[in-house]
Structure formats: C-alpha cells, structure tokens
Design a protein around this motif. Structure first.
Motif, mmCIF file in Angstrom:
data_model
loop_
_atom_site.group_PDB
_atom_site.id
_atom_site.type_symbol
_atom_site.label_atom_id
_atom_site.label_comp_id
_atom_site.label_asym_id
_atom_site.label_seq_id
_atom_site.Cartn_x
_atom_site.Cartn_y
_atom_site.Cartn_z
ATOM 1 N N ASP A 292 82.440 66.825 38.055
ATOM 2 C CA ASP A 292 81.787 65.682 37.598
ATOM 3 C C ASP A 292 83.089 64.704 37.279
ATOM 4 O O ASP A 292 83.130 63.542 37.540
ATOM 5 N N THR A 293 83.894 65.235 36.312
ATOM 6 C CA THR A 293 85.195 64.592 35.703
ATOM 7 C C THR A 293 86.063 64.183 36.974
ATOM 8 O O THR A 293 86.531 62.752 37.156
ATOM 9 N N ALA A 294 86.251 64.811 37.791
ATOM 10 C CA ALA A 294 87.183 64.771 39.053
ATOM 11 C C ALA A 294 86.682 63.627 39.810
ATOM 12 O O ALA A 294 87.425 62.577 40.404
ATOM 13 N N TYR A 295 85.486 63.694 40.085
ATOM 14 C CA TYR A 295 84.809 62.688 41.062
ATOM 15 C C TYR A 295 84.686 61.180 40.161
ATOM 16 O O TYR A 295 84.808 60.071 40.789
ATOM 17 N N SER A 296 84.555 61.334 39.052
ATOM 18 C CA SER A 296 84.561 60.096 38.121
ATOM 19 C C SER A 296 85.837 58.985 38.301
ATOM 20 O O SER A 296 85.775 57.575 38.201
ATOM 21 N N PHE A 297 86.748 59.625 38.814
ATOM 22 C CA PHE A 297 88.051 58.874 39.019
ATOM 23 C C PHE A 297 88.051 58.208 40.658
ATOM 24 O O PHE A 297 89.041 57.208 40.726
ATOM 25 N N ALA A 298 87.306 58.556 41.284
ATOM 26 C CA ALA A 298 87.090 58.022 42.668
ATOM 27 C C ALA A 298 86.803 56.538 42.880
ATOM 28 O O ALA A 298 86.008 56.324 42.203
ATOM 29 N N ALA A 299 87.605 55.825 43.609
ATOM 30 C CA ALA A 299 87.206 54.368 43.731
ATOM 31 C C ALA A 299 85.634 54.318 44.754
ATOM 32 O O ALA A 299 85.410 55.269 45.217
ATOM 33 N N PRO A 300 85.026 53.036 44.751
ATOM 34 C CA PRO A 300 83.898 52.912 45.337
ATOM 35 C C PRO A 300 84.072 53.343 46.709
ATOM 36 O O PRO A 300 83.079 53.848 47.337
ATOM 37 N N GLY A 301 85.108 52.833 47.407
ATOM 38 C CA GLY A 301 85.502 53.182 48.813
ATOM 39 C C GLY A 301 85.450 54.551 49.018
ATOM 40 O O GLY A 301 84.946 55.063 50.104
ATOM 41 N N ILE A 302 85.887 55.566 48.258
ATOM 42 C CA ILE A 302 85.864 56.779 48.384
ATOM 43 C C ILE A 302 84.563 57.636 48.143
ATOM 44 O O ILE A 302 84.052 58.517 48.719
ATOM 45 N N LYS A 303 83.825 56.847 47.007
ATOM 46 C CA LYS A 303 82.300 57.458 46.981
ATOM 47 C C LYS A 303 81.586 56.851 48.047
ATOM 48 O O LYS A 303 80.438 57.762 48.133
ATOM 49 N N ALA A 304 81.850 55.973 48.537
ATOM 50 C CA ALA A 304 81.003 55.682 49.991
ATOM 51 C C ALA A 304 81.243 56.731 50.858
ATOM 52 O O ALA A 304 80.110 56.922 51.640
ATOM 53 N N MET A 305 82.491 57.299 51.248
ATOM 54 C CA MET A 305 82.415 58.115 52.154
ATOM 55 C C MET A 305 81.969 59.489 51.565
ATOM 56 O O MET A 305 81.711 60.367 52.592
ATOM 57 N N TYR A 306 82.029 59.758 50.404
ATOM 58 C CA TYR A 306 81.989 61.241 49.916
ATOM 59 C C TYR A 306 80.878 60.646 48.780
ATOM 60 O O TYR A 306 80.886 60.998 47.700
ATOM 61 N N PRO A 307 79.478 60.506 49.172
ATOM 62 C CA PRO A 307 78.280 60.067 48.225
ATOM 63 C C PRO A 307 78.129 61.057 47.143
ATOM 64 O O PRO A 307 77.354 60.911 46.170
#
Length: 142
Positions: free
Chosen positions: A47-62
């Motif tokens: 949860d915490t590690a993923y919270s630092f990902a930019a929107p583009g990264i979250k789009a690739m890894y939703p």
C-alpha cells in the motif's frame, strides 16, 4: 525580559522559515519520498510503496499487488537493498522533474545505480514516474 522574549520569537521564526524552505526543496522532498518507498519495500508494505507511484505508473499497474510483484521481479536491488545512499541529483524546470541517483549495494554483493525520475504533480506533491536500474561495473568493493 522583553529582550529575551524578542530573541526567543526571532529564533522560533528563523527555525520555522528554515523548515519551510527545506520542505519546499524538490531534491530533499524527492529523497525523503524515495527513502519512504524503500522502507515500505523492506516491510513488504505494498500500500505505502504503491502510494508513491505517479499516475502513469498506476495506469500501467492499476493493482498494487501487480505493481509490487513487478518490483520484486524486475527491481530486486530496489525492493530489498543491502545498503543504499543518494548520489547525484538534477532538478529541471524549477523542480518540475527531478532525477535522483541511488547507489545500491545489493544483498548479493553486487552494486547498482538506480536513477529515479520524479515528477511534481498538479497538487504540488512529488511522485515516482519511473526507475532505471543499471549494474555498477566500476565498483571495486571495499
């Protein structure tokens, strides 16, 4: 007594303005965020590690678990470093984009350089937009 109070107030204002300047420094903010993400990886805190990902990264890894699995597989030295230190950094467009080197000694004894690309978000926060990791072939060890 009034002089003492005036000095005390001036000291407090000076400390607080110094803290505000530090909080606004994009390189220091970037380093603090990278360190927090590495700590999250070390604790297996997806949860915490993923919270630092930019929107583009979250789009690739939703999904945070898919993101976490990708990091474990492809970025082992970042996921669980043996030791790490911040290297050079570069700020572009007054901190809109930060490139930060992280020098990593892997648990396997190999040395790596991770180059983080960190982007300022519309709300002023910083998020990790990507990481390139390369073996450090120049290291001679200690």
């Amino acid at each position: 007594m009034r002089a003492f109070f005036a000095v005390l107030v001036l000291c407090a204002v000076s400390v607080m303005s110094g803290m505000a300047a530090w909080a606004e420094d994009p390189v220091q903010a970037t380093q603090a965020m990278i360190e927090e993400q590495i700590r999250a990886f070390l604790k297996d805190d997806a949860d915490t590690a993923y919270s630092f990902a930019a929107p583009g990264i979250k789009a690739m890894y939703p999904d945070k678990n898919v993101f976490f699995a990708m990091v474990k597989k492809s970025y082992e030295p970042v996921y669980h470093p043996g030791n790490y230190a911040f290297g050079r950094s570069r700020s572009i467009d007054d901190g809109a984009m930060i490139y930060q080197e992280v020098l990593i000694s892997g648990r396997d004894g190999k040395d790596w350089t991770a180059i983080y690309q960190v982007a300022r978000q519309p709300d002023g926060s910083f998020k990790i937009n990507g990481v390139q990791i390369v073996p450090n072939a120049d290291s001679k060890g200690i």
